[in-house]
Design an enzyme around this catalytic site. Structure first.
Site, PDB file in Angstrom:
ATOM      1  CG  ASP A 119     -11.545   6.815  -7.342  1.00 27.83           C
ATOM      2  OD1 ASP A 119     -11.906   5.741  -6.831  1.00 27.83           O
ATOM      3  OD2 ASP A 119     -10.689   6.893  -8.256  1.00 27.83           O
ATOM      4  CD  GLU A 138      -3.752   6.221  -9.459  1.00 25.11           C
ATOM      5  OE1 GLU A 138      -4.425   6.527  -8.471  1.00 25.11           O
ATOM      6  OE2 GLU A 138      -4.038   5.262 -10.190  1.00 25.11           O
ATOM      7  NE  ARG A 190      -2.497  -4.163  -7.112  1.00 24.60           N
ATOM      8  CZ  ARG A 190      -3.341  -3.402  -6.434  1.00 24.60           C
ATOM      9  NH1 ARG A 190      -2.984  -2.181  -6.045  1.00 24.60           N
ATOM     10  NH2 ARG A 190      -4.566  -3.836  -6.149  1.00 24.60           N
ATOM     11  CG  HIS A 222      -2.256   3.253  -7.975  1.00 29.45           C
ATOM     12  ND1 HIS A 222      -2.288   4.030  -6.841  1.00 29.45           N
ATOM     13  CD2 HIS A 222      -3.524   2.812  -8.141  1.00 29.45           C
ATOM     14  CE1 HIS A 222      -3.510   4.049  -6.352  1.00 29.45           C
ATOM     15  NE2 HIS A 222      -4.275   3.343  -7.119  1.00 29.45           N
ATOM     16  NE  ARG A 267      -3.782   0.418   0.455  1.00 31.03           N
ATOM     17  CZ  ARG A 267      -4.711   0.173  -0.479  1.00 31.03           C
ATOM     18  NH1 ARG A 267      -4.717   0.875  -1.583  1.00 31.03           N
ATOM     19  NH2 ARG A 267      -5.597  -0.782  -0.313  1.00 31.03           N
TER      20      ARG A 267
HETATM   21  O1  TA6 Z   1      -6.517   4.576  -8.640  1.00 35.63           O
HETATM   22  C1  TA6 Z   1      -7.652   4.814  -7.836  1.00 35.63           C
HETATM   23  C2  TA6 Z   1      -8.235   3.484  -7.408  1.00 35.63           C
HETATM   24  O2  TA6 Z   1      -8.732   2.763  -8.510  1.00 35.63           O
HETATM   25  C3  TA6 Z   1      -9.323   3.767  -6.368  1.00 35.63           C
HETATM   26  O3  TA6 Z   1     -10.588   3.529  -6.898  1.00 35.63           O
HETATM   27  C4  TA6 Z   1      -8.945   2.838  -5.207  1.00 35.63           C
HETATM   28  O4  TA6 Z   1      -9.587   1.586  -5.364  1.00 35.63           O
HETATM   29  C5  TA6 Z   1      -7.417   2.769  -5.376  1.00 35.63           C
HETATM   30  O5  TA6 Z   1      -7.231   2.661  -6.786  1.00 35.63           O
HETATM   31  C6  TA6 Z   1      -6.733   1.694  -4.570  1.00 35.63           C
HETATM   32  O6  TA6 Z   1      -6.902   0.444  -5.167  1.00 35.63           O
HETATM   33  P1  TA6 Z   1      -6.224  -0.845  -4.408  1.00 35.63           P
HETATM   34  O7  TA6 Z   1      -6.623  -2.014  -5.228  1.00 35.63           O
HETATM   35  O8  TA6 Z   1      -4.735  -0.607  -4.387  1.00 35.63           O
HETATM   36  O9  TA6 Z   1      -6.784  -0.824  -3.006  1.00 35.63           O
END
Ligand code: TA6
Length: 330
Positions: A213, A272, A90, A168, A67
């Site tokens: 978002d 991103e 990932r 991301h 994370r």
């Molecule tokens: O990039 C934004 C997103 O798609 C959000 O909707 C949120 O879900 C975030 O990614 C985190 O995703 P993850 O799968 O890493 O928890």
């Protein structure tokens, strides 16, 4: 470990004994990338200040993605397909690519590492396509961080494949309520909070008072993230990535994520570089190459380039305009 003139590329053990590569520059800046996920988890400036956000509750243990840092979303962004959210790149262990094909890019006098991911038999069951994903993580002499991705279709059955992609990136910010994003004004975006309906951004910088978002479409090469309190601006330069996702979970979503601190939303912002609206299709033998470069600009007096950039809320927009002009001239 290879070192030349105090630059270094060191392979070592990170959290939970996971392999990671540390890149060090002479000026003191550094970066770290875990082989698990090909995941950049640290980018520090010459003062050793951490510029990326990694949650204090991040789980460095497969199959959970780390994370924070810069997760690689491939071959699927979010739930835009049949795979798990953000695909599986990932969640896989990459290898150090010791003999990559020639890589025509300006990595001379820069320190870098090449990583490689190919699908396993298990992966082919969920995504029946052969590929080679080569990631080069590069640290420049001024501490800029560059990620270059080369994805090649190596199918032998003549079949093309189609994917979506994002870097991301989680940026570390002092206080999300004091952050502005410049470069996305007036653009269309898909709002993930409203069934991905299409809206148009207003004419001013993006600021944050609640969960955001959004997938901004057809965005410019350069996007600036202005951190008022830390007196610094992140500048993202991207090539081949037309879209940009902006995400902050805010308080409610933060509490719902077990690998994210309840208050951590105040100190992070995801911007991103992505290819989402128009998925990428590669025929066998074709290679797709994209890049994002991250720089830091201090909101100080820049003697050498005569850009007097004084910190002030009132002229923040002018501040960023000057920064973007400065970037385009250098
Ligand atoms: O990039 C934004 C997103 O798609 C959000 O909707 C949120 O879900 C975030 O990614 C985190 O995703 P993850 O799968 O890493 O928890």
């Amino acid at each position: 470990m290879s070192t030349t003139e105090n630059k270094s590329v060191e392979i070592t053990k990170g959290i939970n004994g996971l392999d990671k590569v540390i890149l060090r520059e002479i000026n003191g800046s550094s970066a770290e990338v875990y082989l698990y996920g090909g995941h950049v988890t640290s980018w520090k400036n010459e003062h050793g200040e951490e510029l990326l956000f990694v949650s204090s509750k991040a789980i460095f243990k497969p199959p959970k993605a780390i994370r924070g840092g810069i997760p690689l979303c491939f071959p699927q962004f979010s739930n835009l397909g049949t795979l798990e959210a953000h695909g599986f790149a990932r969640n896989r262990v990459w290898t150090v690519d010791i003999d990559p094909p020639p890589f025509p890019s300006n990595t001379t006098n820069r320190v870098f590492v090449d990583l490689l991911l190919k699908p396993t038999e298990e992966d082919l069951k969920i995504w029946p396509h052969s590929f080679e994903y080569r990631l080069r993580v590069t640290l420049g002499p001024a501490g800029d961080l560059m990620l270059t991705s080369r994805i090649r279709n190596t199918n032998t059955d003549g079949k093309p494949f189609t994917f979506t992609f994002a870097y991301h990136t989680y940026f570390s910010v002092s206080d999300i309520s004091e952050v502005r994003v410049e470069g996305l004004e007036t653009l269309d975006f898909l709002d993930n909070m409203k069934n991905r309906e299409r809206y148009t951004e207003q004419g001013d910088a993006i600021t944050f008072e609640s969960e955001v978002d959004r997938i901004y479409l057809s965005t410019p090469t350069k996007i600036a993230i202005l951190d008022h309190e830390k007196k610094r601006t992140f500048v993202i330069r991207k090539d081949g990535l037309p879209d940009a996702v902006v995400w902050n979970p805010w308080d409610k979503k933060a509490k719902s994520m077990t690998d994210f601190g309840d208050d951590e939303y105040k100190h992070m912002l995801c911007v991103e570089a992505a290819a989402i609206e128009k998925p990428i299709t590669l025929k066998p033998g074709e290679e797709w190459k994209v890049r994002q470069e991250l720089n830091i600009l201090a909101h100080q007096y820049h003697v050498q380039d005569c850009v007097v950039v004084k910190e002030s809320k009132a002229n923040a927009r002018e501040v960023v305009k000057k920064i973007l002009i400065f970037c385009s001239l250098h």
